[in-house]
Structures are given as C-alpha cells and as structure tokens.
Design a protein around this motif. Structure first.
Motif: not given
Length: 255
Positions: A123-130
C-alpha cells in the motif's frame, strides 16, 4: 467506460492513464512496486491501488515465475477504479489482476478470512493526518487519514495476512515510525526498511517498510534483525544514481 487520450506515463511493458485519479503516478509508488518482496507469494493485495501502477509492476515482476501469484487491487474511489481497470485491460496481465471497487475496511470485514488471505499486502496509503482538507473529496480519500487511520489500516491488514505474510508500505519518516510502533503492538514486526533521499544533501523524505506477521517461533527470539538500506534518487548533477537505476531499470522506458 470513457475513452482516454494517449497514455500519461509509458513504462517498458505497460502504460498508465491517470487523468481521473486524485493520486497520479509518482516516485513513491514506483519505488514501492520495485522494492517490495514478492518471494513465493500465491496471493497479493494492493490496498488503494489508485491508477493500478503498483499492481501492474508486481504483475510484471512475477510474470516469469513458474507459479504466478494472483494479484488483487482494491480502490474505494469510483473514478480511480475505472481508470485502474482501463490500465489493467490495456496491459499484458489483465487475466491475472482482479480489480475491486470497495472500501478496504468494509471489504476486509466481509471476507471469509480462511479463503481470502494474502501472502503479500502492499500500500501507498494516505498519510496526511492534521492538514487542512480539500474541497475535493476524492483528493481527501487519496491523501488524508481521516477516512482510515493507520491503526485501522494495520489491524485490517493483519487479519488478511497469511502466517508469516508481509505488509509493504511507503511513508514519510514521522508516519513510518508511528506505523512501526503500531505494528509491533499487534504482532507485525519490521524486517526491512529502505531510507530514501531525493539528493545526497537532503534528509530522508520517504521510508519503505516491510512488516511481517510474527510467527510463534519468532516471538521467542530476543534479537530480531532489521535490514536497513539507504537509497538516493539523484546525484548532485540531478542524474539518477546507480542504485536507483538498478532498482527501477526494468520499468522506466528510458533507463
């Protein structure tokens, strides 16, 4: 199925159209598709396939194996799913790749784990959290963890892995460290990592991870070796480095 103009990105053995995808072809995906260990996998799942790039790279890498793995690619966004389906249909491996239009968390809960398990997850997952959300819902799905947190991703992935199976991801360093710790908490241990720098003087910008499901015999080992490598994409003159060429030369058209 809508018709598409000429391909946006041509590789040696397949092409990618990505006009309808929030996440376009990028170096993260290419690195992960080239680096992930497919070994003797029988079943592979690409979580959040986007354009289908990584799934197609894995199909190419395993094309010459005597026992070719089944490759499934799952995508929640309908536009991206349609484009990935088109990309797969234009490739030499359309009979080996199964495209699934579904939300990963819901899909995982609906599976009969005994019959739907995978040796390799990627997976190249979503990573923006805030960070601030976009007005484009599809971009939010592709880039932000609001829909699926790292905890949810790892927990669901762990349920789908075979004994000793591996989960491969690419993330920025801060998020990679978080995922490593979360993985340890549920029995997914880091075994390999690749630290990626864009140029020699830059800091590490991406980390490729391989998390392996702990076997009972592994749990008794006090020293669990992690193989760590470093890769720089371009040299001071902005040319691709030999190590990057060696990793990706089977894919890039002019490499």
């Amino acid at each position: 199925m809508p018709s598409f103009p000429p391909a946006d990105f041509c590789f040696k053995q397949f092409s990618i159209w990505h006009q309808q995808c929030a996440m376009k072809v990028n170096t993260d995906g290419i690195l992960l598709g080239a680096w992930a260990n497919v070994g003797n996998a029988k079943n592979i799942l690409d979580i959040g396939t986007g354009t289908g790039l990584i799934a197609l790279m894995l199909a190419q890498r395993t094309d010459l194996l005597i026992s070719k793995p089944n490759i499934s690619a799952l995508e929640i966004d309908l536009n991206a799913y349609q484009q990935a389906k088109y990309n797969v249909e234009q490739s030499p491996w359309s009979s080996r790749l199964q495209l699934i239009h579904h939300d990963f968390l819901t899909w995982q809960r609906e599976q009969k784990i005994e019959s739907e398990s995978f040796d390799v997850l990627i997976s190249n997952p979503p990573y923006f959290e805030d960070s601030l959300l976009s007005d484009d819902q599809n971009k939010n799905l592709a880039r932000h963890t609001k829909h699926m947190s790292f905890e949810q991703l790892l927990f669901a992935a762990d349920k789908l892995l075979t004994r000793g199976g591996e989960f491969n991801l690419v993330l920025p360093p801060e998020q990679a460290n978080k995922v490593i710790q979360l993985g340890m908490n549920i029995g997914l241990t880091l075994t390999r990592q690749l630290l990626v720098k864009t140029t020699p003087n830059k800091s590490v910008s991406r980390v490729l991870l391989c998390l392996k499901e702990d076997l009972k015999e592994d749990l008794q080992k006090a020293d669990k070796t992690v193989t760590t490598s470093t890769l720089t994409i371009r040299d001071q003159e902005q040319n691709y480095t030999p190590e990057y060429i060696n990793l990706c030369k089977e894919f890039y058209l002019k490499m």
